[in-house]
Design an enzyme around this catalytic site. Structure first.
Site, mmCIF file in Angstrom:
data_model
loop_
_atom_site.group_PDB
_atom_site.id
_atom_site.type_symbol
_atom_site.label_atom_id
_atom_site.label_comp_id
_atom_site.label_asym_id
_atom_site.label_seq_id
_atom_site.Cartn_x
_atom_site.Cartn_y
_atom_site.Cartn_z
ATOM 1 N N ASP A 193 0.823 -1.208 0.000
ATOM 2 C CA ASP A 193 0.000 0.000 0.000
ATOM 3 C C ASP A 193 0.857 1.258 0.000
ATOM 4 O O ASP A 193 2.040 1.226 0.362
ATOM 5 C CB ASP A 193 -0.875 0.034 1.263
ATOM 6 C CG ASP A 193 -2.205 -0.661 1.059
ATOM 7 O OD1 ASP A 193 -2.467 -1.097 -0.069
ATOM 8 O OD2 ASP A 193 -2.972 -0.753 2.028
ATOM 9 N N LYS A 215 -3.181 3.631 -3.495
ATOM 10 C CA LYS A 215 -4.466 4.271 -3.777
ATOM 11 C C LYS A 215 -4.317 5.732 -3.368
ATOM 12 O O LYS A 215 -4.476 6.087 -2.203
ATOM 13 C CB LYS A 215 -5.591 3.600 -2.995
ATOM 14 C CG LYS A 215 -5.824 2.151 -3.386
ATOM 15 C CD LYS A 215 -6.924 1.525 -2.558
ATOM 16 C CE LYS A 215 -7.152 0.068 -2.945
ATOM 17 N NZ LYS A 215 -8.206 -0.570 -2.125
#
Length: 410
Positions: A193, A215
């Site tokens: 991530d 993201k």
């Protein structure tokens, strides 16, 4: 002469320990872990040994040493505070061809007790020429290297399989768990991530495949469905996959969705909890989320949509009425709407607020405000994600702690 090291298998074998002081207190638990039948001979024992004796794990003969005590022993530890007694014990053991460890004299001791440690099935024993402090220091370094994967864990025959959902903690690479670091060191594929501790990725061997699953708000975005597919695809190829996430996998980390996807595909999953930023970042800024007499509850809220958005499932009126601490994630860009909603539903405009950006990292910074002023201050100072918003009187506690710290600086 260098000692000849052995791993003694003491299960069910009689081991004599003479002396009930601190040396015996350190050695007896390790002997019990090895399955030894421990007999303690001593007029007294430390409170820690009392507990082992009361549990029936140690046979205590409450008296001084007597000739003949070594009979039937496979190993003897002479741990009394009197040199002449230790010498007598060692002499009896030598005459009966029983290995004896003298705590008071390494040169006169027939055997040395190494500084030992264990990580899984790996046992480490260090002697360092009979210097216990040096041996313990080296032992600690080796054990830590095994635990965190610094020593090449990928050569292990029993490498994990499937997928591991690893919580990387709030950002500081030192705050990942030992288990998380172990599994990361054994990975064939790492799916990371944006908020995972990036410094750890630099330590990966060059043959590890790194997949960026960032993201970025209003920017590049790898769909969750594609992340799920990648985990399954690589695991089905026989690779061990680590899904490295910021914070904890199950605290707004969508770890549950990834676990379900793997379970449906028949992929085994290991979950390693992480230190969630919801608690760690306030702590790093000196703010306790609970404090006696101030707040006995705290609420963690994901504000990925504004309070008046139809997709919001948050009970904002209930939160405003609560006297507990509010910890808001993903709320910086909607801070004006959040503050307005809390005030509209009953929170005082003077309620303290702290916003912490880049919590636990060297770039951490914090600003203090109130519900009435926080939106203006965030805009003026340019605070940006990732940031945690803390709402409640515990912010004043943190400010009091900081004042005390400053006053104590000479």
């Amino acid at each position: 002469m260098a000692p000849y090291l052995l791993g003694l298998r003491l299960d069910g074998r009689r081991v004599l320990v003479v002396g009930g002081g601190r040396v015996a207190q350190r050695r007896i638990p390790a002997l019990l872990d090895a399955g030894a039948s421990v007999v303690l001979v001593s007029p007294s024992a430390t409170p820690a040994l009392d507990d082992l004796i009361a549990d029936g794990r140690v046979t205590w003969e409450r008296r001084p040493y007597q000739v003949g005590d070594c009979d039937g022993a496979w190993l003897v530890h002479a741990c009394t505070s009197r040199r002449e007694v230790n010498a007598a014990i060692a002499a009896e053991a030598e005459a009966k061809r029983i290995w004896c460890v003298r705590a008071d004299d390494k040169e006169a001791s027939a055997a040395w007790t190494p500084a030992s440690g264990r990580v899984g099935e790996i046992g480490v024993a260090i002697t360092a020429g009979g210097d216990p402090r040096r041996a313990a220091g080296i032992r600690d370094e080796v054990v830590n290297a095994l635990r965190d994967g610094t020593v090449d864990a990928r050569r292990h025959r029993g490498k994990p399989v499937g997928v591991a959902l690893v919580g990387g903690g709030p950002g500081d690479p030192g705050l990942i768990t030992v288990r998380g670091r172990q599994l990361l060191a054994q990975a064939d594929v790492v799916v990371a991530d944006r908020l995972a501790p990036r410094a750890l990725l630099d330590e990966l061997p060059p043959d590890v495949e790194l997949i960026d699953a960032a993201k970025i708000p209003y920017g590049r975005y790898l769909a969750q469905e594609r992340i799920n597919e990648l985990l399954v695809e690589h695991a089905r190829q026989g690779k061990f996959v680590v899904r490295l996430k910021g914070g904890d996998p199950f605290v707004f980390g969508r770890g549950g969705e990834e676990m379900i996807a793997c379970a449906r595909a028949g992929i085994p999953v290991t979950v390693v909890p992480g230190v969630t930023s919801a608690v760690a970042v306030p702590a790093a800024a000196g703010v306790p989320v609970t404090h006696r007499g101030v707040s006995q509850e705290f609420h963690v809220i994901s504000v990925h949509v504004a309070p008046d958005d139809p997709k919001s499932t948050v009970d904002w009126p209930g939160l405003a009425r609560s006297k507990g601490t509010l910890v808001l994630l993903m709320g910086v860009e909607r801070i004006a709407e959040i503050a307005d909603a809390l005030v509209r539903y009953g929170r005082s405009p003077e309620t303290p607020v702290m916003v912490v950006q880049d919590g636990t990292l060297p770039t951490q910074r914090a600003l203090a405000a109130t519900l009435a002023t926080v939106a203006e201050r965030v805009t003026a100072t340019g605070v940006r994600p990732p940031a945690i918003v803390i709402v409640g009187d515990v912010v004043r506690v943190g400010q009091e702690i900081e004042m005390v710290r400053v006053e104590r600086i000479p």
